[in-house]
Motif scaffolding. Structure first.
Motif: not given
Length: 406
Positions: A88-89, A91-92, A213, A282-283, A286-287, A290
């Motif tokens: 996931s990280h 891909c983000m 990031t 996305v963040e 994703g966060c 995650n």
């Protein structure tokens, strides 16, 4: 907001704009995402293109084998879940990298807007306000870099250098576990030097993803703080408007400048929102995911006495929390500062101004009532309340995951 350091006022507009964008330049150039201009040489363009190809190849080197590992090779549910988090990280990072490259023109326009603002503001006190916010934006950008690289990279390095036992037939051997699990038919880490090469490439890939990031977060911080600095300058101008009430032409001219500058700030914020809303979306998603997975890894790792790895997960958890907090914080402060423009206009001694001039303040108050928002995908308003929702949602998903896997 003030860091307590003396503000350097005797600084040229060019030096000041370079100072505010210096960290952004370092971060973006490290991944070849620094926006090109007419002055960019052919050599720089070629170098940037090579960097982009290398960076995407490194991201793909981690992502593609990991997907194949989850789908076709790994059968244990717990090990699949451990692979999903790093995937996931990565891909983000890949999606945010695409957004930075795709929005390169908008980034350059925002930077040109900032440089123009530094050239047009001439009063010493206004420059001090802008420098104070520029310093805070740099501080946030630097802090984000420290958190992301120290968290994710330290875990990747720790996991890579910690040996584990693997079996080939009846023989056991020591291997190094990759940060992002790989497909054995693609790279078999049990053999040397394949395992060592794959580990080094994934560590470099981790640096690339973290840099992407950090680049996105630093752009958001610096642009938002610049907008806040401009709003504070505008409030100073509103406060001093009444001082010129005895000079009708001067007051009307200053009010016109204030209105034009207000509209200029709003256009900058709108451009910044268009640039960042995809990255913020996305963040945000994703966060949330995650943080849930990191909580799961920490709990399960602690139960099986993997305490060294669990501590590394906790460091990453703090860095991810800080990352999403920064996006939400700058959205909150930008909204609050924009509201204060209307309040400042109302609280000025407008009753001492000429009647027609005082009516002009109504336009500013009316426009300020339309709340400025930094959004995630134009769906979610980024604010401190949103940050709380992200933390609560990740905890809810964590409880669901624990229930399903125990």
């Amino acid at each position: 907001m003030d860091t307590g350091e003396p503000v350097k006022s005797a600084v040229s507009p060019r030096d000041a704009s370079d100072y505010s964008l210096q960290l952004n330049r370092w971060f973006l150039k490290s991944v070849g995402a620094w926006p090109k201009s007419a002055a960019t040489t052919i050599g720089e363009r070629v170098r940037s293109t090579i960097q982009i190809v290398i960076c995407y190849s490194l991201i793909a080197f981690a992502v593609v084998p990991c997907i194949l590992n989850i789908l076709f090779e790994e059968s244990d549910v717990h090990m699949k879940l451990k692979a999903v988090g790093p995937l996931s990280h990565w891909c983000m990072g890949g999606m945010n990298y695409f957004s930075l490259l795709f929005r390169s023109r908008e980034i350059r326009r925002c930077m040109q807007h900032m440089k123009t603002d530094w050239r047009t503001v001439t009063e010493l006190e206004d420059r001090r306000v802008m420098l104070r916010y520029a310093r805070f934006g740099r501080f946030v950008a630097g802090l984000c870099a420290v958190f992301m690289h120290s968290g994710v990279f330290s875990h990747s390095l720790l996991q890579g250098i910690t040996p584990t036992i693997a079996y080939i037939g009846n023989e056991s051997m020591t291997v190094h576990v990759l940060p992002c699990p790989s497909y054995s038919k693609f790279v078999d880490i049990r053999y040397s030097p394949e395992g060592e090469i794959a580990l080094v490439l994934q560590l470099v890939s981790s640096i690339v993803v973290n840099s992407v990031t950090v680049s996105a977060c630093s752009l958001a911080a610096v642009f938002a703080m610049h907008a806040c600095g401009q709003l504070n300058v505008l409030m100073r101008w509103l406060d001093s408007l009444v001082d010129h009430r005895n000079q009708l032409d001067t007051v009307q001219r200053r009010l016109a400048i204030i209105v034009e500058h207000h509209l200029r700030i709003l256009s900058f914020v709108a451009r910044m929102e268009a640039l960042l809303n995809q990255i913020c979306f996305v963040e945000l998603l994703g966060c949330t995911f995650n943080l849930c997975m990191l909580g799961y890894y920490t709990i399960t790792g602690w139960n099986v006495i993997e305490k060294q790895t669990s501590i590394a997960y906790m460091i990453i958890y703090m860095s991810m929390t800080f990352n999403i907090f920064i996006f939400c914080y700058i959205g909150e402060i930008l909204t609050e500062q924009s509201k204060q423009i209307g309040e400042t206009a109302y609280m000025t001694k407008w009753y001492r101004l000429p009647h027609k001039t005082a009516l002009g303040l109504i336009l500013i108050i009316s426009r300020s009532s339309m709340v400025i928002k930094l959004t995630a995908g134009k769906l979610v308003h980024l604010s401190i309340a949103t940050f709380g929702d992200v933390m609560k949602t990740s905890m809810i998903y964590l409880n669901m995951l624990r229930t399903m896997t125990t």
